[in-house]
Motif scaffolding. Structure first.
Motif, PDB file in Angstrom:
ATOM      1  N   ASP A   1      18.355  -4.551   6.673  1.00  0.00           N
ATOM      2  CA  ASP A   1      17.121  -5.376   6.920  1.00  0.00           C
ATOM      3  C   ASP A   1      15.791  -4.804   7.869  1.00  0.00           C
ATOM      4  O   ASP A   1      14.629  -4.532   8.181  1.00  0.00           O
ATOM      5  CB  ASP A   1      17.167  -6.612   8.417  1.00  0.00           C
ATOM      6  CG  ASP A   1      17.843  -7.663   7.554  1.00  0.00           C
ATOM      7  OD1 ASP A   1      17.956  -7.741   6.540  1.00  0.00           O
ATOM      8  OD2 ASP A   1      18.764  -8.103   8.440  1.00  0.00           O
ATOM      9  N   ARG A   2      15.937  -3.820   6.902  1.00  0.00           N
ATOM     10  CA  ARG A   2      14.733  -2.315   7.471  1.00  0.00           C
ATOM     11  C   ARG A   2      13.510  -2.696   7.461  1.00  0.00           C
ATOM     12  O   ARG A   2      12.233  -2.701   8.098  1.00  0.00           O
ATOM     13  CB  ARG A   2      15.153  -1.027   7.909  1.00  0.00           C
ATOM     14  CG  ARG A   2      13.885   0.410   7.731  1.00  0.00           C
ATOM     15  CD  ARG A   2      15.072   1.763   8.005  1.00  0.00           C
ATOM     16  NE  ARG A   2      16.392   1.263   8.192  1.00  0.00           N
ATOM     17  CZ  ARG A   2      17.382   2.634   7.239  1.00  0.00           C
ATOM     18  NH1 ARG A   2      16.750   3.401   6.415  1.00  0.00           N
ATOM     19  NH2 ARG A   2      18.486   2.580   7.556  1.00  0.00           N
ATOM     20  N   TRP A   3      13.456  -3.336   6.063  1.00  0.00           N
ATOM     21  CA  TRP A   3      11.664  -3.223   5.402  1.00  0.00           C
ATOM     22  C   TRP A   3      11.619  -4.435   6.369  1.00  0.00           C
ATOM     23  O   TRP A   3       9.527  -5.038   6.239  1.00  0.00           O
ATOM     24  CB  TRP A   3      11.762  -3.966   4.394  1.00  0.00           C
ATOM     25  CG  TRP A   3      12.349  -5.293   4.543  1.00  0.00           C
ATOM     26  CD1 TRP A   3      14.307  -5.124   3.864  1.00  0.00           C
ATOM     27  CD2 TRP A   3      12.145  -6.939   4.130  1.00  0.00           C
ATOM     28  NE1 TRP A   3      14.817  -6.742   3.564  1.00  0.00           N
ATOM     29  CE2 TRP A   3      13.578  -7.235   3.658  1.00  0.00           C
ATOM     30  CE3 TRP A   3      11.334  -7.187   3.569  1.00  0.00           C
ATOM     31  CZ2 TRP A   3      13.523  -9.387   3.539  1.00  0.00           C
ATOM     32  CZ3 TRP A   3      10.830  -8.317   3.921  1.00  0.00           C
ATOM     33  CH2 TRP A   3      11.744  -9.688   4.028  1.00  0.00           C
ATOM     34  N   ARG A   4      11.944  -5.278   7.092  1.00  0.00           N
ATOM     35  CA  ARG A   4      11.383  -6.479   8.108  1.00  0.00           C
ATOM     36  C   ARG A   4      11.010  -6.014   9.050  1.00  0.00           C
ATOM     37  O   ARG A   4       9.521  -6.645   9.569  1.00  0.00           O
ATOM     38  CB  ARG A   4      12.871  -7.782   8.371  1.00  0.00           C
ATOM     39  CG  ARG A   4      12.893  -8.541   7.490  1.00  0.00           C
ATOM     40  CD  ARG A   4      13.695  -9.634   7.673  1.00  0.00           C
ATOM     41  NE  ARG A   4      14.779 -10.140   7.115  1.00  0.00           N
ATOM     42  CZ  ARG A   4      14.272 -11.083   6.216  1.00  0.00           C
ATOM     43  NH1 ARG A   4      13.270 -11.288   7.266  1.00  0.00           N
ATOM     44  NH2 ARG A   4      14.849 -11.893   4.982  1.00  0.00           N
ATOM     45  N   LYS A   5      10.672  -5.198   9.712  1.00  0.00           N
ATOM     46  CA  LYS A   5      10.369  -4.238  10.487  1.00  0.00           C
ATOM     47  C   LYS A   5       8.567  -4.037  10.328  1.00  0.00           C
ATOM     48  O   LYS A   5       8.265  -3.929   9.271  1.00  0.00           O
ATOM     49  CB  LYS A   5      10.080  -3.283  10.902  1.00  0.00           C
ATOM     50  CG  LYS A   5      10.135  -2.013  12.565  1.00  0.00           C
ATOM     51  CD  LYS A   5      10.745  -1.222  12.408  1.00  0.00           C
ATOM     52  CE  LYS A   5      10.312  -0.274  13.477  1.00  0.00           C
ATOM     53  NZ  LYS A   5      10.867   1.031  14.166  1.00  0.00           N
ATOM     54  N   PRO A   6       7.595  -4.874  11.039  1.00  0.00           N
ATOM     55  CA  PRO A   6       6.532  -3.931  11.243  1.00  0.00           C
ATOM     56  C   PRO A   6       5.703  -3.219  11.175  1.00  0.00           C
ATOM     57  O   PRO A   6       6.375  -1.889  11.357  1.00  0.00           O
ATOM     58  CB  PRO A   6       5.299  -4.770  12.422  1.00  0.00           C
ATOM     59  CG  PRO A   6       6.637  -6.480  12.374  1.00  0.00           C
ATOM     60  CD  PRO A   6       7.532  -5.575  12.490  1.00  0.00           C
ATOM     61  N   LEU A   7       4.568  -2.708  10.357  1.00  0.00           N
ATOM     62  CA  LEU A   7       4.349  -0.854   9.700  1.00  0.00           C
ATOM     63  C   LEU A   7       2.942  -1.657   9.971  1.00  0.00           C
ATOM     64  O   LEU A   7       1.817  -2.107  10.433  1.00  0.00           O
ATOM     65  CB  LEU A   7       4.485  -0.417   8.229  1.00  0.00           C
ATOM     66  CG  LEU A   7       6.132  -0.609   7.526  1.00  0.00           C
ATOM     67  CD1 LEU A   7       5.831   0.235   7.062  1.00  0.00           C
ATOM     68  CD2 LEU A   7       7.284   0.105   8.625  1.00  0.00           C
TER      69      LEU A   7
ATOM     70  N   SER B   1       5.266   4.994  12.995  1.00  0.00           N
ATOM     71  CA  SER B   1       5.490   3.431  12.927  1.00  0.00           C
ATOM     72  C   SER B   1       4.529   3.078  11.426  1.00  0.00           C
ATOM     73  O   SER B   1       5.050   2.011  10.886  1.00  0.00           O
ATOM     74  CB  SER B   1       4.747   3.135  14.420  1.00  0.00           C
ATOM     75  OG  SER B   1       3.015   3.578  14.195  1.00  0.00           O
TER      76      SER B   1
ATOM     77  N   LEU C   1      12.078   1.931   3.730  1.00  0.00           N
ATOM     78  CA  LEU C   1      11.599   0.761   3.945  1.00  0.00           C
ATOM     79  C   LEU C   1      10.738   0.005   2.309  1.00  0.00           C
ATOM     80  O   LEU C   1       9.841  -1.010   2.523  1.00  0.00           O
ATOM     81  CB  LEU C   1      10.639   0.900   4.357  1.00  0.00           C
ATOM     82  CG  LEU C   1      10.824   2.276   5.890  1.00  0.00           C
ATOM     83  CD1 LEU C   1       9.472   2.870   6.779  1.00  0.00           C
ATOM     84  CD2 LEU C   1      11.230   0.751   6.804  1.00  0.00           C
TER      85      LEU C   1
ATOM     86  N   ARG D   1      -1.354  -1.890   7.609  1.00  0.00           N
ATOM     87  CA  ARG D   1      -0.493  -2.961   8.313  1.00  0.00           C
ATOM     88  C   ARG D   1      -0.290  -3.484   7.116  1.00  0.00           C
ATOM     89  O   ARG D   1       0.206  -3.626   5.909  1.00  0.00           O
ATOM     90  CB  ARG D   1      -0.685  -3.707   9.321  1.00  0.00           C
ATOM     91  CG  ARG D   1      -1.594  -4.676   9.117  1.00  0.00           C
ATOM     92  CD  ARG D   1      -3.095  -4.456   8.525  1.00  0.00           C
ATOM     93  NE  ARG D   1      -4.726  -4.925   8.202  1.00  0.00           N
ATOM     94  CZ  ARG D   1      -5.718  -5.045   8.142  1.00  0.00           C
ATOM     95  NH1 ARG D   1      -5.739  -3.530   7.946  1.00  0.00           N
ATOM     96  NH2 ARG D   1      -6.613  -5.862   7.863  1.00  0.00           N
TER      97      ARG D   1
ATOM     98  N   SER E   1       3.577  -6.600   7.159  1.00  0.00           N
ATOM     99  CA  SER E   1       4.820  -7.240   8.207  1.00  0.00           C
ATOM    100  C   SER E   1       5.079  -8.819   7.736  1.00  0.00           C
ATOM    101  O   SER E   1       4.270  -9.110   5.610  1.00  0.00           O
ATOM    102  CB  SER E   1       3.450  -7.922   9.388  1.00  0.00           C
ATOM    103  OG  SER E   1       4.856  -8.590  10.264  1.00  0.00           O
TER     104      SER E   1
ATOM    105  N   ASP F   1       0.067 -10.628  12.209  1.00  0.00           N
ATOM    106  CA  ASP F   1       0.793  -9.269  11.631  1.00  0.00           C
ATOM    107  C   ASP F   1      -0.298  -8.643  11.244  1.00  0.00           C
ATOM    108  O   ASP F   1      -0.762  -7.440  12.211  1.00  0.00           O
ATOM    109  CB  ASP F   1       1.377  -8.532  11.962  1.00  0.00           C
ATOM    110  CG  ASP F   1       2.960  -9.459  13.297  1.00  0.00           C
ATOM    111  OD1 ASP F   1       2.553  -9.765  14.291  1.00  0.00           O
ATOM    112  OD2 ASP F   1       4.267  -9.068  13.249  1.00  0.00           O
TER     113      ASP F   1
END
Length: 299
Positions: free
Chosen positions: A9-15, A27, A83, A286, A288, A293
């Motif tokens: 689920d790492r891809w779900r983290k906002p960049l 980040s 990611l 960005r 998300s 976001d």
């Protein structure tokens, strides 16, 4: 993937990366990929031309040489592979771009951002399922999939007027691919779209009353939703400068056997080898799963 071959689920983290430092932010999940095609690229973290804040990314291509063995040149920034987003999932992206002068005016292949499917276990050259492109100084967006059924067609090299519910496409049977023209800037003419000589209902581009900004208009802040679906379930949304440009539904992306499980994004100048230099500025990257976001100003 994790150690057990499962998609994490790492891809779900906002960049996010505002390019304020002298290197990529941890980040943001971005990096400059080294390759022979990228050798023509120059990456600069600078503060003279910015969209927001005190820094922005300047990406340039050196003038090419006729004797080079490379058929294309790139200065593209990639998402880190760990990611990448699963191909069957939807994700929101945002970034700002500014064209430096001179803006290329020739009939040539120029790409400023592209979304692709991972190529894992198959042969072939698969075009991006979504790309923002430049030709003759005009900005346009294309969607790619496998060959589709057409409703009408003209001779190759002649644009075809499409009816409501149809989208203009360029059929490329030699690669089993179809390229759809889904959005243009206000300066686009039928002569610019002469390669798109057929129409289909397998891809539907719903215009939202706004064109893409012109390349000379200054900073363009894009917000894009990407969800491929070669089986007809695809969905793309394109906003530019807080204006809704187009919704694309239907067959989006490639479904060939052996292709990978992920989609990925890269941005920066990419072109067929050219004798002139070319520069673009980028800021405010960005990504998300949440729309809020990514929109800096809610439309």
């Amino acid at each position: 993937m994790d150690a057990f071959g499962q998609i994490s689920d790492r891809w779900r983290k906002p960049l996010y990366d505002g390019f304020e430092a002298k290197g990529f932010s941890a980040s943001g999940g971005l990096y400059f990929k080294r390759s022979p095609e990228q050798e023509a690229g120059i990456v600069e973290f600078q503060s003279q031309v910015t969209y927001r804040g005190n820094g922005a990314l300047k990406l340039s291509l050196r003038a090419g040489r006729e004797e080079t063995q490379q058929s294309s040149q790139r200065a593209e920034i990639w998402e880190r592979p760990d990611l990448w987003v699963p191909y069957n999932e939807g994700i929101w992206y945002g970034f700002a771009v500014k064209f430096a002068e001179p803006i290329p005016q020739d009939d040539h292949r120029y790409v400023i951002a592209q979304w692709k499917r991972e190529i894992a276990g198959t042969q072939g050259d698969f075009s991006p399922f979504l790309a923002l492109r430049l030709n003759r100084g005009k900005l346009f967006a294309t969607v790619e999939t496998n060959l589709v059924k057409t409703t009408r067609a003209a001779s190759q090299g002649q644009a075809t007027p499409c009816e409501a519910g149809e989208t203009a496409v360029w059929l490329r049977p030699e690669t089993n691919q179809t390229r759809a023209l889904v959005a243009t800037d206000a300066l686009w003419t039928s002569d610019d779209g002469k390669r798109f000589s057929a129409c289909t209902r397998d891809i539907v581009a719903i215009k939202r009353g706004n064109s893409l900004p012109t390349p000379a208009s200054g900073w363009i802040d894009f917000v894009i939703y990407s969800k491929p679906g070669p089986d007809g379930t695809g969905l793309i949304e394109i906003f530019a400068n807080d204006k809704w440009v187009v919704t694309v539904k239907g067959r989006i992306g490639h479904g060939d056997k052996g292709l990978g499980q992920f989609q990925y994004f890269k941005f920066g100048p990419y072109r067929a080898t050219h004798h002139d230099s070319w520069t673009l500025y980028y800021d405010e990257f960005r990504r998300s799963v949440n729309r809020a976001d990514v929109f800096k100003n809610a439309p």
